[in-house]
Design a protein around this motif. Sequence first.
Motif, PDB file in Angstrom:
ATOM      1  N   MET A   1       0.843  -1.198   0.000  1.00 59.63           N
ATOM      2  CA  MET A   1       0.000   0.000   0.000  1.00 59.63           C
ATOM      3  C   MET A   1       0.881   1.251   0.000  1.00 59.63           C
ATOM      4  SD  MET A   1      -2.794   1.315   2.824  1.00 59.63           S
ATOM      5  CE  MET A   1      -4.005   0.087   2.344  1.00 59.63           C
ATOM      6  N   ILE A   2       0.519   2.209  -0.823  1.00 57.11           N
ATOM      7  CA  ILE A   2       1.254   3.470  -0.879  1.00 57.11           C
ATOM      8  C   ILE A   2       0.788   4.374   0.253  1.00 57.11           C
ATOM      9  CG2 ILE A   2       1.628   5.560  -2.249  1.00 57.11           C
ATOM     10  CD1 ILE A   2       1.536   3.801  -4.734  1.00 57.11           C
ATOM     11  N   THR A   3       1.752   4.851   1.030  1.00 53.03           N
ATOM     12  CA  THR A   3       1.450   5.670   2.198  1.00 53.03           C
ATOM     13  C   THR A   3       1.909   7.109   1.973  1.00 53.03           C
ATOM     14  OG1 THR A   3       3.594   5.255   3.232  1.00 53.03           O
ATOM     15  CG2 THR A   3       1.835   3.644   3.651  1.00 53.03           C
ATOM     16  N   ASN A   4       1.555   7.968   2.905  1.00 48.97           N
ATOM     17  CA  ASN A   4       2.030   9.350   2.839  1.00 48.97           C
ATOM     18  C   ASN A   4       3.551   9.406   2.942  1.00 48.97           C
ATOM     19  OD1 ASN A   4       1.532  12.321   2.904  1.00 48.97           O
ATOM     20  ND2 ASN A   4       2.473  12.131   4.926  1.00 48.97           N
ATOM     21  N   GLU A   5       4.129   8.470   3.704  1.00 50.44           N
ATOM     22  CA  GLU A   5       5.590   8.423   3.807  1.00 50.44           C
ATOM     23  C   GLU A   5       6.232   8.143   2.448  1.00 50.44           C
ATOM     24  OE1 GLU A   5       3.522   7.018   5.995  1.00 50.44           O
ATOM     25  OE2 GLU A   5       3.971   8.341   7.699  1.00 50.44           O
ATOM     26  N   HIS A   6       5.611   7.270   1.665  1.00 48.29           N
ATOM     27  CA  HIS A   6       6.106   7.023   0.310  1.00 48.29           C
ATOM     28  C   HIS A   6       6.054   8.302  -0.530  1.00 48.29           C
ATOM     29  CE1 HIS A   6       4.966   2.595   0.978  1.00 48.29           C
ATOM     30  NE2 HIS A   6       6.274   2.616   0.789  1.00 48.29           N
ATOM     31  N   ILE A   7       4.946   8.997  -0.445  1.00 41.25           N
ATOM     32  CA  ILE A   7       4.789  10.238  -1.214  1.00 41.25           C
ATOM     33  C   ILE A   7       5.852  11.256  -0.819  1.00 41.25           C
ATOM     34  CG2 ILE A   7       3.281  12.192  -1.732  1.00 41.25           C
ATOM     35  CD1 ILE A   7       2.214   9.663  -2.946  1.00 41.25           C
ATOM     36  N   GLN A   8       6.074  11.406   0.485  1.00 40.43           N
ATOM     37  CA  GLN A   8       7.055  12.391   0.948  1.00 40.43           C
ATOM     38  C   GLN A   8       8.473  12.014   0.514  1.00 40.43           C
ATOM     39  OE1 GLN A   8       6.221  15.357   2.233  1.00 40.43           O
ATOM     40  NE2 GLN A   8       4.140  14.632   1.825  1.00 40.43           N
ATOM     41  N   GLU A   9       8.792  10.723   0.512  1.00 36.28           N
ATOM     42  CA  GLU A   9      10.107  10.288   0.040  1.00 36.28           C
ATOM     43  C   GLU A   9      10.252  10.565  -1.452  1.00 36.28           C
ATOM     44  OE1 GLU A   9      13.943   8.501  -0.159  1.00 36.28           O
ATOM     45  OE2 GLU A   9      12.776   9.440   1.440  1.00 36.28           O
ATOM     46  N   PHE A  10       9.212  10.310  -2.200  1.00 36.82           N
ATOM     47  CA  PHE A  10       9.237  10.566  -3.641  1.00 36.82           C
ATOM     48  C   PHE A  10       9.453  12.053  -3.908  1.00 36.82           C
ATOM     49  CE2 PHE A  10       7.002  11.028  -7.824  1.00 36.82           C
ATOM     50  CZ  PHE A  10       7.794  10.160  -8.560  1.00 36.82           C
ATOM     51  N   LEU A  11       8.782  12.906  -3.168  1.00 37.21           N
ATOM     52  CA  LEU A  11       8.966  14.351  -3.334  1.00 37.21           C
ATOM     53  C   LEU A  11      10.397  14.760  -2.998  1.00 37.21           C
ATOM     54  CD1 LEU A  11       5.660  15.739  -1.742  1.00 37.21           C
ATOM     55  CD2 LEU A  11       6.145  15.291  -4.161  1.00 37.21           C
ATOM     56  N   ALA A  12      10.940  14.218  -1.922  1.00 34.00           N
ATOM     57  CA  ALA A  12      12.299  14.565  -1.519  1.00 34.00           C
ATOM     58  C   ALA A  12      13.304  14.160  -2.595  1.00 34.00           C
ATOM     59  CB  ALA A  12      12.643  13.878  -0.191  1.00 34.00           C
ATOM     60  N   GLN A  13      13.105  13.004  -3.201  1.00 28.24           N
ATOM     61  CA  GLN A  13      14.024  12.545  -4.239  1.00 28.24           C
ATOM     62  C   GLN A  13      13.872  13.378  -5.512  1.00 28.24           C
ATOM     63  OE1 GLN A  13      16.448  10.443  -3.804  1.00 28.24           O
ATOM     64  NE2 GLN A  13      15.848   9.878  -1.711  1.00 28.24           N
ATOM     65  N   ALA A  14      12.658  13.767  -5.837  1.00 33.17           N
ATOM     66  CA  ALA A  14      12.444  14.653  -6.982  1.00 33.17           C
ATOM     67  C   ALA A  14      13.151  15.981  -6.769  1.00 33.17           C
ATOM     68  CB  ALA A  14      10.946  14.865  -7.201  1.00 33.17           C
ATOM     69  N   HIS A  15      13.051  16.523  -5.566  1.00 30.09           N
ATOM     70  CA  HIS A  15      13.692  17.806  -5.263  1.00 30.09           C
ATOM     71  C   HIS A  15      15.217  17.677  -5.312  1.00 30.09           C
ATOM     72  CE1 HIS A  15       9.759  18.869  -2.905  1.00 30.09           C
ATOM     73  NE2 HIS A  15       9.593  18.812  -4.208  1.00 30.09           N
ATOM     74  N   ARG A  16      15.745  16.525  -4.885  1.00 32.77           N
ATOM     75  CA  ARG A  16      17.191  16.310  -4.974  1.00 32.77           C
ATOM     76  C   ARG A  16      17.645  16.345  -6.428  1.00 32.77           C
ATOM     77  NH1 ARG A  16      20.947  11.147  -3.050  1.00 32.77           N
ATOM     78  NH2 ARG A  16      19.385   9.937  -4.164  1.00 32.77           N
ATOM     79  N   VAL A  17      16.876  15.720  -7.312  1.00 34.30           N
ATOM     80  CA  VAL A  17      17.176  15.748  -8.748  1.00 34.30           C
ATOM     81  C   VAL A  17      17.194  17.186  -9.253  1.00 34.30           C
ATOM     82  CG1 VAL A  17      16.191  15.203 -11.009  1.00 34.30           C
ATOM     83  CG2 VAL A  17      16.371  13.421  -9.266  1.00 34.30           C
ATOM     84  N   GLY A  18      16.221  17.973  -8.814  1.00 29.91           N
ATOM     85  CA  GLY A  18      16.175  19.373  -9.225  1.00 29.91           C
ATOM     86  C   GLY A  18      17.316  20.186  -8.658  1.00 29.91           C
ATOM     87  N   ASP A  19      17.640  19.951  -7.401  1.00 26.81           N
ATOM     88  CA  ASP A  19      18.738  20.693  -6.771  1.00 26.81           C
ATOM     89  C   ASP A  19      20.063  20.453  -7.490  1.00 26.81           C
ATOM     90  OD1 ASP A  19      16.997  21.708  -4.883  1.00 26.81           O
ATOM     91  OD2 ASP A  19      17.544  20.258  -3.328  1.00 26.81           O
ATOM     92  N   ALA A  20      20.219  19.266  -8.074  1.00 26.24           N
ATOM     93  CA  ALA A  20      21.434  18.933  -8.819  1.00 26.24           C
ATOM     94  C   ALA A  20      21.374  19.435 -10.264  1.00 26.24           C
ATOM     95  CB  ALA A  20      21.660  17.423  -8.814  1.00 26.24           C
ATOM     96  N   ARG A  21      20.294  20.106 -10.608  1.00 31.78           N
ATOM     97  CA  ARG A  21      20.061  20.660 -11.946  1.00 31.78           C
ATOM     98  C   ARG A  21      20.085  19.585 -13.027  1.00 31.78           C
ATOM     99  NH1 ARG A  21      19.348  25.760 -12.307  1.00 31.78           N
ATOM    100  NH2 ARG A  21      19.826  25.854 -14.545  1.00 31.78           N
TER     101      ARG A  21
END
Length: 212
Positions: A1-21
């Motif tokens: 089951m997908i939880t809010n914790e999964h969503i928050q981890e996904f967002l954090a990893q997306a932001h890391r990709v962006g921070d690295a340009r």
Amino acid sequence: MITNEHIQEFLAQAHRVGDARLTICSSGNLSWRIGEEALVSGTGSWVPSLQAEKVSICNIATGEVKNGVKPSMESGFHLGILRERPDVNVVLHFQSEYATAVACMNKKPTNFNVTAEVPCHVGREIPVIPYYRPGSPELAHAVVEAMKDHNSILLTNHGQVVCGSNFDQVFERAMFFEMACRIIVQSHGDYSVLTPQEIEDLDIYVLGKKTK
């Protein structure tokens, strides 16, 4: 089951990709396998500042959207890779500065092995996919076929795709892919690459495996 914790981890990893340009504004997209479903950045979303309401939940086998959020136009190849590669859990399509410059070159490199990190982490061979319209079935098919036995590919006049078992592995591949392309561009084509024997030595003495 997908939880809010999964969503928050996904967002954090997306932001890391962006921070690295590796992505800017609405370029690029990201997916993550969780059981039989995948989180996929939503269509039109900005990966560097991705928000929870722009994360799509898709069934991997059927592509059915489970939460009403339309996935990226490139979800066809994200889900296709996840279907074909049970060893893969994360797929990143990115458009970093130097790797995208290489993707737009008339004479593209045939060998990217400028440093040991490339064959060790990015791949000894990096297929180059012809230009297909972004989001098209033709592009999705070409990407999925190439990624059946590669972890990194270059999309002509478009960008790059990497995949891996986890976020760190995918991030590392993307960063070293970009590093190799920066060396290629900044050397103005006057660069050397590792020999097959040097790559085989890496396989044996660094990675602890024999060359296939």
